[in-house]
Write an enzyme that holds these catalytic residues in place. Sequence first.
Site, PDB file in Angstrom:
ATOM      1  N   ARG A  77       0.782  -1.283  -0.024  1.00 24.41           N
ATOM      2  CA  ARG A  77      -0.039  -0.024   0.011  1.00 24.41           C
ATOM      3  C   ARG A  77       0.830   1.085   0.056  1.00 24.41           C
ATOM      4  NH1 ARG A  77      -3.112   3.417   3.362  1.00 24.41           N
ATOM      5  NH2 ARG A  77      -2.348   3.254   5.140  1.00 24.41           N
ATOM      6  N   HIS A 121      -2.623  10.826   1.084  1.00 26.84           N
ATOM      7  CA  HIS A 121      -1.956  10.600   2.367  1.00 26.84           C
ATOM      8  C   HIS A 121      -1.179  11.943   2.839  1.00 26.84           C
ATOM      9  CE1 HIS A 121      -0.434   7.108   5.111  1.00 26.84           C
ATOM     10  NE2 HIS A 121      -0.027   8.193   5.814  1.00 26.84           N
ATOM     11  N   GLU A 166      -6.971   8.090   6.819  1.00 22.49           N
ATOM     12  CA  GLU A 166      -7.124   8.937   7.952  1.00 22.49           C
ATOM     13  C   GLU A 166      -7.418  10.370   7.740  1.00 22.49           C
ATOM     14  OE1 GLU A 166      -3.872   8.263  10.605  1.00 22.49           O
ATOM     15  OE2 GLU A 166      -3.857   6.085  10.720  1.00 22.49           O
ATOM     16  N   ASN A 299      -6.605   1.582  10.359  1.00 20.87           N
ATOM     17  CA  ASN A 299      -5.470   1.717  11.040  1.00 20.87           C
ATOM     18  C   ASN A 299      -5.509   1.552  12.564  1.00 20.87           C
ATOM     19  OD1 ASN A 299      -4.693   1.956   8.451  1.00 20.87           O
ATOM     20  ND2 ASN A 299      -3.957   4.303   8.690  1.00 20.87           N
ATOM     21  N   TYR A 301      -3.046   1.476  16.386  1.00 15.96           N
ATOM     22  CA  TYR A 301      -1.840   1.364  17.062  1.00 15.96           C
ATOM     23  C   TYR A 301      -1.929   1.547  18.509  1.00 15.96           C
ATOM     24  CZ  TYR A 301       0.241   2.872  12.713  1.00 15.96           C
ATOM     25  OH  TYR A 301       0.783   2.917  11.398  1.00 15.96           O
ATOM     26  N   GLU A 359      -2.924  -0.526   8.653  1.00 17.66           N
ATOM     27  CA  GLU A 359      -1.608  -0.162   9.218  1.00 17.66           C
ATOM     28  C   GLU A 359      -1.748  -0.605  10.751  1.00 17.66           C
ATOM     29  OE1 GLU A 359      -0.696   4.123   9.551  1.00 17.66           O
ATOM     30  OE2 GLU A 359      -1.318   4.301   7.520  1.00 17.66           O
TER      31      GLU A 359
HETATM   32  C1  FCB Z   1      -0.684   6.887  10.876  1.00 23.20           C
HETATM   33  C2  FCB Z   1      -0.179   7.395   9.664  1.00 23.20           C
HETATM   34  C3  FCB Z   1       1.285   7.058   9.146  1.00 23.20           C
HETATM   35  C4  FCB Z   1       2.005   6.788  10.082  1.00 23.20           C
HETATM   36  C5  FCB Z   1       1.636   6.184  11.266  1.00 23.20           C
HETATM   37  C6  FCB Z   1       2.744   5.929  12.624  1.00 23.20           C
HETATM   38  O1  FCB Z   1      -1.691   7.514  11.584  1.00 23.20           O
HETATM   39  O2  FCB Z   1      -1.077   7.183   8.702  1.00 23.20           O
HETATM   40  O3  FCB Z   1       1.536   7.788   7.978  1.00 23.20           O
HETATM   41  O4  FCB Z   1       2.703   8.029  10.439  1.00 23.20           O
HETATM   42  O5  FCB Z   1       0.570   6.694  11.790  1.00 23.20           O
END
Ligand code: FCB
Length: 460
Positions: A77, A121, A166, A299, A301, A359
Amino acid sequence: MKTHTFPQNFIWGAAASAYQIEGGWNEDGKGESIWDRFSHTPGKILNGDTGDIACDFYHRWPEDIRLMKEIGLQAFRFSIAWTRVLPAGRGKINPAGLDFYSRLVDGLLEAGIVPCVALYHWDLPQALQEMGGWPARSTAEAFAEYTDVVTRSLGDRAKYWVTFNEPTCSGLLGYQMGIHAPGICDWGQSLAAIHHLLLAHGMALQVIRNNAPQSQAGIVIDPIPCQPATPAAEDYAAYRWFDGYHNRWFMDPLYGRHYPADILAEHVQRGNLSSSDLPFLQPGDYEIIATPTDFIGLNYYRREVLSGKVDDRGGTSEPLDQPDEQHTKMGWEIYPQGLLELILNVYTEYRPAKILITENGASYSDGPAPDGRVHDQRRIAYLQGHIQAIHKAIEFGAPVEGYFVWSLLDNFEWSLGYSQRFGIVYVDYDTQLRLPKDSAIWYSQVIRQNGLVEPESQPA
Ligand code: FCB
């Protein structure tokens, strides 16, 4: 560890974005983007870093495709830099820019890697920012034209399209918190920007359907699973507000529910809007925004734990009292369970036909050890925990069909510059040498085995 085998056509990939890896910021006719401008403005990026060279992917992509092939990636991607294709955002096309992406797509296909193309992006053409940026409706129209140019050129070969990555970050970090380009802090502009990002998404989908009817199209969003720090009323209120303006404000209109009325009322009450008659909303917009997608990209994290001990955005994360091994170098809590919660919440609430985890990854600064290898065991543990969470979500019936690790290469982490390394491949920024980390070797095995397989016990 238990064995976790994934469904047969599950796709294993890696993700990256144009500004974070390409470099070549003003080469071959490329125009200036808001990230070029922002990173060239003193004081905006840690250590004064810029994406001018980044990983030099603009020149080294054939080598990087070889690397992807060695790892065994099934999909990549990446995003297109709007200003390579249309240097001023609209109007004159730059054939060299289109040609770059055309060669990249061909190179990936030759290597047997599925290209997953994101149109945006975060790197808006600076010329369009000067005409009002995302708060201006004309930017959504410009985006539809740009989508037309790109999909006419690549739509015969690229079968996965992402409109936006995002929109929360563009709309909130860019126009409300000012920590991302274009660096504006204004709720009115932010809400107008978000509306036009969502509108542009719907308009672009219709263009993609026309120009690339055989392809699959969707959007990538990052709803953050969240909860109140304690049962206290003020913590609950902070949680509702965060979940409202950060998550539901995006998800609800994408799935045909309009902006959430409770959060709209709160925006007015907080003075972010002068009335609940949204000045930027025109008849028919909600229908365009809710144009059906083939997939939703998520995405993930971390989670957010909200406390009502207020900052001026009406809530703040409660710093969790946890030891450091619970956090990555970003300071983000490691909470794989949150990925399971996210998938199940989105699936039960909005019923998307297909989910891709577009992500997920971790920043750790491990570099080459004396043996010349990068032993990023903590990243492996992070990825493993999150892949297990996805497996569990699939067992619960969620239609998750792919996973993209963030990121292939260490790269430019926005306002934090090169201080954060998310890659499964180490990049030496002085020499541009690439060195697959232990996590890349581990990930190749995951791909080969289509999941996590319990290691055979070693003979004593
Ligand atoms: C996300 C972004 C990506 C990267 C990660 C750590 O929010 O989409 O570009 O910065 O975080």
